[in-house]
Design an enzyme around this catalytic site. Sequence first.
Site, PDB file in Angstrom:
ATOM      1  N   ARG A  55       0.608  -1.457  -0.238  1.00  0.00           N
ATOM      2  CA  ARG A  55      -0.012   0.505   0.360  1.00  0.00           C
ATOM      3  C   ARG A  55       0.434   1.453   0.702  1.00  0.00           C
ATOM      4  O   ARG A  55       0.399   2.448  -0.722  1.00  0.00           O
ATOM      5  CB  ARG A  55      -0.742   0.185   1.135  1.00  0.00           C
ATOM      6  CG  ARG A  55      -2.283  -0.480   1.502  1.00  0.00           C
ATOM      7  CD  ARG A  55      -2.438  -1.148   1.942  1.00  0.00           C
ATOM      8  NE  ARG A  55      -1.994  -1.331   3.357  1.00  0.00           N
ATOM      9  CZ  ARG A  55      -1.939  -1.220   4.976  1.00  0.00           C
ATOM     10  NH1 ARG A  55      -2.916  -1.894   4.998  1.00  0.00           N
ATOM     11  NH2 ARG A  55      -0.780  -2.376   5.419  1.00  0.00           N
ATOM     12  N   SER A  73      -7.244  -3.843   7.002  1.00  0.00           N
ATOM     13  CA  SER A  73      -8.502  -4.368   8.218  1.00  0.00           C
ATOM     14  C   SER A  73      -7.998  -4.188  10.112  1.00  0.00           C
ATOM     15  O   SER A  73      -9.432  -3.505  10.078  1.00  0.00           O
ATOM     16  CB  SER A  73      -7.796  -5.670   8.225  1.00  0.00           C
ATOM     17  OG  SER A  73      -8.178  -6.428   7.553  1.00  0.00           O
TER      18      SER A  73
END
Length: 160
Positions: free
Chosen positions: A90, A128
């Site tokens: 990311r 998450s």
Amino acid sequence: MAIAVYPGSFDPATYGHIDIIRRAGSLFDEIIVGVLNNSAKSPLFSVEERVNILKRVTEDVPNVKIQAFSGLAVNFARDCGAQVIVRGLRAVTDFEYELQMAQTNRVLAPDIDTMFLTTSLEYAYLSSTIVKEVNVFQGDISKFVPPFVAEALQEKYKQK
């Protein structure tokens, strides 16, 4: 036959994870998503629940298999007959950790490579942990996870 594994906790699976799975699925003959069962951590969802969630979100991808594992990802890859471990990136902060893991895995198993897939820009911020935190404070997580995952999260927090 080119086989890759994509190991992770997936607690819960997000649209970012699903993006990496689908893209890896188009690059390999078979992609095995390994759901880590780590007794040192206490995930929100059980390993069985995480496996079932991933099976549901990937049911339309014919060359994807989902299975639980414990221990080192590189050993899991070897046990699956995989030549590649897929990891999503990311940001630069992910890269530092993932590079260290890839280099360690290369020493442990020189025959298994690591392939980095950069997350699609629309999911570059997503984790998450963020999904769970937004959910705890009753924020809208519909842009982060499929609807049934959002429902499962809400159920889990009701039980707590």
